[in-house]
Design a protein around this motif. Structure first.
Motif, PDB file in Angstrom:
ATOM      1  N   ARG A   3      -2.276  18.968 -44.896  1.00 51.09           N
ATOM      2  CA  ARG A   3      -2.422  19.911 -43.781  1.00 51.09           C
ATOM      3  C   ARG A   3      -2.427  19.169 -42.452  1.00 51.09           C
ATOM      4  NH1 ARG A   3      -6.022  22.816 -47.536  1.00 51.09           N
ATOM      5  NH2 ARG A   3      -5.143  24.886 -47.900  1.00 51.09           N
ATOM      6  N   ILE A   4      -2.967  17.939 -42.434  1.00 51.66           N
ATOM      7  CA  ILE A   4      -3.040  17.191 -41.192  1.00 51.66           C
ATOM      8  C   ILE A   4      -1.654  16.883 -40.667  1.00 51.66           C
ATOM      9  CG2 ILE A   4      -3.959  15.135 -40.082  1.00 51.66           C
ATOM     10  CD1 ILE A   4      -6.035  17.057 -41.177  1.00 51.66           C
ATOM     11  N   SER A   5      -0.823  16.429 -41.538  1.00 53.97           N
ATOM     12  CA  SER A   5       0.505  16.024 -41.099  1.00 53.97           C
ATOM     13  C   SER A   5       1.381  17.198 -40.734  1.00 53.97           C
ATOM     14  CB  SER A   5       1.180  15.204 -42.209  1.00 53.97           C
ATOM     15  OG  SER A   5       1.326  15.998 -43.381  1.00 53.97           O
ATOM     16  N   GLN A   6       0.954  18.390 -41.121  1.00 51.84           N
ATOM     17  CA  GLN A   6       1.753  19.567 -40.821  1.00 51.84           C
ATOM     18  C   GLN A   6       1.441  20.154 -39.452  1.00 51.84           C
ATOM     19  OE1 GLN A   6       1.351  22.422 -43.975  1.00 51.84           O
ATOM     20  NE2 GLN A   6       1.542  20.857 -45.547  1.00 51.84           N
ATOM     21  N   VAL A   7       0.494  19.571 -38.710  1.00 51.82           N
ATOM     22  CA  VAL A   7       0.123  20.119 -37.410  1.00 51.82           C
ATOM     23  C   VAL A   7       1.235  19.815 -36.425  1.00 51.82           C
ATOM     24  CG1 VAL A   7      -1.552  20.059 -35.553  1.00 51.82           C
ATOM     25  CG2 VAL A   7      -2.318  19.829 -37.893  1.00 51.82           C
ATOM     26  N   SER A   8       2.218  20.694 -36.382  1.00 55.04           N
ATOM     27  CA  SER A   8       3.385  20.408 -35.554  1.00 55.04           C
ATOM     28  C   SER A   8       3.800  21.566 -34.671  1.00 55.04           C
ATOM     29  CB  SER A   8       4.560  20.025 -36.459  1.00 55.04           C
ATOM     30  OG  SER A   8       4.826  21.091 -37.370  1.00 55.04           O
ATOM     31  N   LEU A   9       3.159  22.729 -34.855  1.00 50.89           N
ATOM     32  CA  LEU A   9       3.517  23.859 -34.015  1.00 50.89           C
ATOM     33  C   LEU A   9       3.071  23.618 -32.589  1.00 50.89           C
ATOM     34  CD1 LEU A   9       2.586  26.883 -36.307  1.00 50.89           C
ATOM     35  CD2 LEU A   9       4.859  25.982 -35.801  1.00 50.89           C
ATOM     36  N   PRO A  10       3.741  24.207 -31.608  1.00 58.73           N
ATOM     37  CA  PRO A  10       3.352  24.016 -30.219  1.00 58.73           C
ATOM     38  C   PRO A  10       1.891  24.362 -29.976  1.00 58.73           C
ATOM     39  CG  PRO A  10       5.503  25.069 -30.349  1.00 58.73           C
ATOM     40  CD  PRO A  10       4.979  25.003 -31.745  1.00 58.73           C
ATOM     41  N   GLN A  11       1.402  25.432 -30.625  1.00 55.37           N
ATOM     42  CA  GLN A  11       0.025  25.822 -30.352  1.00 55.37           C
ATOM     43  C   GLN A  11      -0.989  24.835 -30.892  1.00 55.37           C
ATOM     44  OE1 GLN A  11       2.135  27.612 -32.238  1.00 55.37           O
ATOM     45  NE2 GLN A  11       1.139  28.581 -33.992  1.00 55.37           N
ATOM     46  N   MET A  12      -0.567  23.900 -31.715  1.00 56.67           N
ATOM     47  CA  MET A  12      -1.494  22.928 -32.265  1.00 56.67           C
ATOM     48  C   MET A  12      -1.414  21.586 -31.542  1.00 56.67           C
ATOM     49  SD  MET A  12      -3.249  24.345 -34.636  1.00 56.67           S
ATOM     50  CE  MET A  12      -3.202  25.866 -33.693  1.00 56.67           C
ATOM     51  N   GLN A  13      -0.547  21.448 -30.561  1.00 54.10           N
ATOM     52  CA  GLN A  13      -0.351  20.171 -29.906  1.00 54.10           C
ATOM     53  C   GLN A  13      -1.181  20.124 -28.632  1.00 54.10           C
ATOM     54  OE1 GLN A  13       3.874  19.921 -29.382  1.00 54.10           O
ATOM     55  NE2 GLN A  13       4.257  19.387 -31.513  1.00 54.10           N
ATOM     56  N   SER A  14      -2.218  19.252 -28.643  1.00 54.60           N
ATOM     57  CA  SER A  14      -3.095  19.150 -27.495  1.00 54.60           C
ATOM     58  C   SER A  14      -2.419  18.482 -26.314  1.00 54.60           C
ATOM     59  CB  SER A  14      -4.365  18.370 -27.878  1.00 54.60           C
ATOM     60  OG  SER A  14      -4.011  17.072 -28.305  1.00 54.60           O
ATOM     61  N   SER A  15      -1.308  17.757 -26.572  1.00 52.56           N
ATOM     62  CA  SER A  15      -0.620  17.073 -25.483  1.00 52.56           C
ATOM     63  C   SER A  15       0.114  18.042 -24.575  1.00 52.56           C
ATOM     64  CB  SER A  15       0.345  16.031 -26.050  1.00 52.56           C
ATOM     65  OG  SER A  15       1.281  16.665 -26.902  1.00 52.56           O
ATOM     66  N   ASP A  16       0.519  19.189 -25.094  1.00 60.29           N
ATOM     67  CA  ASP A  16       1.190  20.192 -24.280  1.00 60.29           C
ATOM     68  C   ASP A  16       0.167  20.945 -23.452  1.00 60.29           C
ATOM     69  OD1 ASP A  16       3.530  21.081 -26.921  1.00 60.29           O
ATOM     70  OD2 ASP A  16       3.578  19.470 -25.434  1.00 60.29           O
ATOM     71  N   PHE A  17       0.564  21.335 -22.246  1.00 65.00           N
ATOM     72  CA  PHE A  17      -0.357  22.115 -21.420  1.00 65.00           C
ATOM     73  C   PHE A  17      -0.557  23.482 -22.059  1.00 65.00           C
ATOM     74  CE2 PHE A  17      -1.221  25.185 -18.027  1.00 65.00           C
ATOM     75  CZ  PHE A  17      -2.414  24.646 -17.554  1.00 65.00           C
ATOM     76  N   ARG A  18      -1.814  23.852 -22.217  1.00 64.56           N
ATOM     77  CA  ARG A  18      -2.163  25.107 -22.865  1.00 64.56           C
ATOM     78  C   ARG A  18      -2.718  26.064 -21.820  1.00 64.56           C
ATOM     79  NH1 ARG A  18      -2.840  24.596 -28.416  1.00 64.56           N
ATOM     80  NH2 ARG A  18      -3.103  26.857 -28.254  1.00 64.56           N
ATOM     81  N   PHE A  19      -1.860  26.908 -21.260  1.00 63.29           N
ATOM     82  CA  PHE A  19      -2.316  27.772 -20.176  1.00 63.29           C
ATOM     83  C   PHE A  19      -3.357  28.774 -20.659  1.00 63.29           C
ATOM     84  CE2 PHE A  19       0.831  30.609 -21.998  1.00 63.29           C
ATOM     85  CZ  PHE A  19       0.294  31.858 -21.800  1.00 63.29           C
ATOM     86  N   GLU A  20      -3.284  29.160 -21.966  1.00 57.37           N
ATOM     87  CA  GLU A  20      -4.272  30.107 -22.475  1.00 57.37           C
ATOM     88  C   GLU A  20      -5.643  29.443 -22.622  1.00 57.37           C
ATOM     89  OE1 GLU A  20      -3.250  28.063 -26.261  1.00 57.37           O
ATOM     90  OE2 GLU A  20      -2.264  28.535 -24.374  1.00 57.37           O
ATOM     91  N   ILE A  21      -5.657  28.137 -22.908  1.00 54.52           N
ATOM     92  CA  ILE A  21      -6.931  27.416 -22.956  1.00 54.52           C
ATOM     93  C   ILE A  21      -7.484  27.241 -21.555  1.00 54.52           C
ATOM     94  CG2 ILE A  21      -7.993  25.179 -23.475  1.00 54.52           C
ATOM     95  CD1 ILE A  21      -6.269  24.986 -25.929  1.00 54.52           C
ATOM     96  N   ASN A  22      -6.608  26.972 -20.611  1.00 54.68           N
ATOM     97  CA  ASN A  22      -7.045  26.860 -19.218  1.00 54.68           C
ATOM     98  C   ASN A  22      -7.633  28.187 -18.730  1.00 54.68           C
ATOM     99  OD1 ASN A  22      -7.242  24.845 -17.200  1.00 54.68           O
ATOM    100  ND2 ASN A  22      -5.675  25.883 -15.995  1.00 54.68           N
ATOM    101  N   ALA A  23      -7.002  29.293 -19.138  1.00 53.73           N
ATOM    102  CA  ALA A  23      -7.525  30.613 -18.776  1.00 53.73           C
ATOM    103  C   ALA A  23      -8.854  30.877 -19.469  1.00 53.73           C
ATOM    104  CB  ALA A  23      -6.513  31.694 -19.145  1.00 53.73           C
ATOM    105  N   LEU A  24      -8.979  30.418 -20.718  1.00 52.88           N
ATOM    106  CA  LEU A  24     -10.244  30.552 -21.434  1.00 52.88           C
ATOM    107  C   LEU A  24     -11.365  29.833 -20.694  1.00 52.88           C
ATOM    108  CD1 LEU A  24      -9.822  30.145 -25.306  1.00 52.88           C
ATOM    109  CD2 LEU A  24     -11.052  31.932 -24.078  1.00 52.88           C
ATOM    110  N   ARG A  25     -11.066  28.646 -20.183  1.00 50.49           N
ATOM    111  CA  ARG A  25     -12.061  27.921 -19.390  1.00 50.49           C
ATOM    112  C   ARG A  25     -12.480  28.750 -18.175  1.00 50.49           C
ATOM    113  NH1 ARG A  25      -8.384  23.234 -19.781  1.00 50.49           N
ATOM    114  NH2 ARG A  25      -9.143  21.772 -21.364  1.00 50.49           N
ATOM    115  N   ALA A  26     -11.495  29.342 -17.527  1.00 51.62           N
ATOM    116  CA  ALA A  26     -11.792  30.145 -16.340  1.00 51.62           C
ATOM    117  C   ALA A  26     -12.662  31.340 -16.696  1.00 51.62           C
ATOM    118  CB  ALA A  26     -10.487  30.617 -15.691  1.00 51.62           C
ATOM    119  N   PHE A  27     -12.298  32.055 -17.765  1.00 53.26           N
ATOM    120  CA  PHE A  27     -13.112  33.198 -18.201  1.00 53.26           C
ATOM    121  C   PHE A  27     -14.542  32.752 -18.510  1.00 53.26           C
ATOM    122  CE2 PHE A  27      -9.053  35.430 -19.504  1.00 53.26           C
ATOM    123  CZ  PHE A  27      -9.220  36.493 -18.623  1.00 53.26           C
TER     124      PHE A  27
END
Length: 647
Positions: A3-27
């Motif tokens: 399962r670890i090696s399968q973490v390849s979807l965009p939503q699982m990549q912490s290196s990509d900017f996650r605007f929904e996580i940034n919005a979560l921080r704001a909320f």
């Protein structure tokens, strides 16, 4: 494939900017601010902290797992990045709070501010605050660094997480998701158990919060099936609805963390799991929301000191904040957060040629040790009272406790520093104690006066006092549910089995407490042939007297020698007095009970004197100052003499 090696979807990549996580921080940060600033409709805004925990669990686990998969993980680099992210802005806020306290804190409060500052920089402030009053208590609104408890929890989690994940990667890689789920489940059950046994006890502790982080960790360790756009939109919208619902519908009366904590944490998990969608991009990609997300850490750090300091200033004029004041606090918090993000966070995170890891660690160490040394000096000179004008120092003097054998007063968990079962006061050479002082801190406050009275009558007594524990009869075969009940059982059995103890002095905090158990205890003691001296209810100021007095003097720029409240404000305490006098009338008439009335020393028919002749009668909102308790010494001396004459 694991399962670890399968973490390849965009939503699982912490290196990509996650605007929904940034919005979560704001909320999350806006909800916390709305709760703290008393904005109507945000009774559950404090759950924003739980959202931050889920985000941290996801991002940190993603970072560790990603680096580990590339065989590029370094503990030194991980902890250095966490220090770079958290410490600089925190240090600036801590220093500002210390500077503010230098001018406005009473010495006793300044000692606490220094203790909180050191605890914050060592990331153990959650443990420090766990030993004080609860997060939701009114007294918490005077602690400028209270909010650092959550940073301490995160810091402790950061120490644990990479060790856990690297060990799992090495020895149990195939079962990482399963083991993570077990940790989550056990942590959740443990939090529920602690809240059931002692409601509110687990609020500050990592052991009761770790499962929230592990919701995020599970997201980082599990390869989600690819969802279509409609399903992801539904997941995002559902998460957003539950998130806002938790901010608006949950309130502080619910034991926290607990089963209801699943609502905001799972809502955050749903938004993170759904990732970037076209619909949520339109909803959560709103420019102001994203900018708040950018500065969310600094905004969290600054909003609480702004609230505490502003309320401090407003209280000097004797008023609560209006809506325009709250708006001003919001704007000031945003300004300070923006400046902190621009001139503290960003340079240290991006200008790494100068802000090397070694230099950062060195300067952080020097800064922390400097604050620690300043704190030690502050304690050594009793809060540095010389900081304040002479007339304010008088208020400071009233806040210090000065009772003999402080090591004998038991803490709330029934522990004490003295080794003996019950310490002795009065004449040490007496054959055996004839008195007992029994009750909570409102009994212990009279210890000096009682001890002096006992000495003058050539008798001794035992100290049986415990914090927040009113005297009560507990039978030997009773089921014990708390440290207070165990203590009262111990005291009752001791007094009952020692015939030499002929007089019991009882004192307590009266307001809002059922007094029926006390009446039962008094009648039982009298039936055993004991005499009882009952200390009645004190006037209730409704506020911290030395603090209010000092603020009024600072605001006026001169000494204020008296402060009073109308007798008409004391109806509850007077009603308690009348009821107790009525219930105990037969025992009062026979002399088996003597009632000591504090009102006669502190009040007349029109008013109660909180400050008189430049001296405070109270050390806080409910306890008498040392000098004030000494007024009662003749009462205790007379009562002991009368009791001894009747033996």
């Amino acid at each position: 494939m694991s399962r670890i090696s399968q973490v390849s979807l965009p939503q699982m990549q912490s290196s990509d900017f996650r605007f929904e996580i940034n919005a979560l921080r704001a909320f999350a940060v806006l909800a916390v601010m709305a709760y703290h600033f008393g904005v109507p409709g945000f009774s559950g805004g404090f759950t924003g902290v739980d959202v931050f925990f889920v985000i941290s669990g996801f991002l940190m686990a993603s970072q560790v797992l990603s680096a580990s998969e590339r065989d590029a993980f370094s503990f030194a680099s991980f902890y250095s990045s966490r220090l770079r992210r958290i410490f600089p802005a925190l240090f600036v806020v801590v220093v500002v709070c210390l500077v503010w306290g230098w001018f406005f804190d009473l010495p006793k409060d300044y000692i606490n501010t220094n203790r909180h500052a050191v605890s914050a920089l060592f990331f153990v402030s959650n443990i420090a605050f766990d030993g004080e009053r609860g997060y939701f208590d009114a007294a918490a609104h005077t602690k400028s660094l209270l909010h650092t408890w959550s940073l301490a929890v995160e810091g402790q989690f950061y120490i644990f997480l990479p060790v856990f994940l690297i060990l799992m990667q090495r020895f149990a890689k195939r079962y990482l998701f399963l083991i993570t789920g077990i940790v989550l489940l056990v942590g959740c059950v443990w939090a529920l158990y602690i809240n059931h046994v002692t409601p509110g006890k687990g609020f500050y502790l990592l052991s009761c919060r770790i499962w929230e982080f592990f919701i995020g960790v599970m997201l980082a360790t599990y390869h989600m099936r690819k969802l279509n756009a409609a399903a992801r939109n539904l997941l995002s919208i559902s998460g957003l609805v539950f998130l806002i619902g938790s901010f608006c519908l949950i309130d502080a009366s619910i034991p926290w963390p607990g089963i209801w904590t699943l609502i905001p944490t799972l809502a955050a998990a749903m938004l993170i799991a759904a990732g970037n969608t076209d619909l949520t991009r339109k909803l959560l990609g709103f420019w102001p929301l994203q900018r708040v997300g950018d500065i969310s850490y600094s905004l969290y750090l600054w909003h609480w000191p702004v609230w505490v300091f502003s309320n401090n200033m407003l209280s000097m004029s004797g008023r609560a904040p209006y809506w325009v004041d709250r708006l001003g606090m919001l704007l000031l918090s945003l300004l300070l957060a923006s400046l902190s993000w621009r001139f503290v966070e960003q340079p240290i995170r991006k200008q790494r040629q100068w802000w090397t890891s070694k230099r950062l660690v060195f300067l952080a160490s020097v800064g922390t040790l400097s604050v620690f040394s300043f704190g030690l000096a502050n304690v050594a000179v009793n809060g540095m009272p010389f900081r304040l004008p002479i007339y304010v120092q008088r208020a400071a003097e009233a806040t210090f406790i000065n009772t003999p054998r402080d090591e004998c007063f038991r803490r709330g968990d029934s522990t004490k520093d003295a080794s003996e079962q019950f310490c002795v006061f009065g004449v040490a050479s007496a054959l055996s104690p004839e008195l007992a002082l029994w009750g909570d801190s409102h009994a212990n406050q009279y210890l000096t006066a009682v001890s002096d009275a006992a000495t003058r009558n050539n008798v001794a007594g035992i100290i049986a006092t415990q914090s927040a524990c009113s005297a009560k009869k507990i039978e030997s075969n009773a089921i014990i549910n708390s440290a207070c009940e165990k203590f009262n059982q111990e005291v009752y059995q001791y007094i009952s089995s020692h015939a030499a103890i002929k007089t019991v002095i009882l004192g307590k905090w009266w307001a809002g407490i059922d007094n029926a158990p006390l009446l039962t205890l008094i009648r039982d003691l009298v039936s055993q042939g004991k005499k009882v001296v009952l200390i009645g209810a004190l006037p209730s100021p409704g506020f911290d007297v030395p603090e209010r007095w000092s603020k009024q003097q600072i605001s006026a720029g001169q000494a204020i020698d008296s402060m009073v409240i109308p007798m008409s404000s004391q109806s509850p305490a007077l009603a308690i007095r009348e009821k107790m006098m009525s219930e105990l009338l037969p025992l009062l008439q026979t002399g088996s009970v003597i009632y000591i009335d504090p009102f006669k020393h502190l009040c007349d028919h029109e008013k109660c004197r909180l400050v008189e002749d430049g001296s405070s009668n109270f050390r806080d909102e409910s306890h008498l100052s040392h000098s004030s308790t000494m007024r009662f010494m003749p009462d205790f001396e007379d009562a002991i003499r009368k009791m001894e004459a009747r033996q």
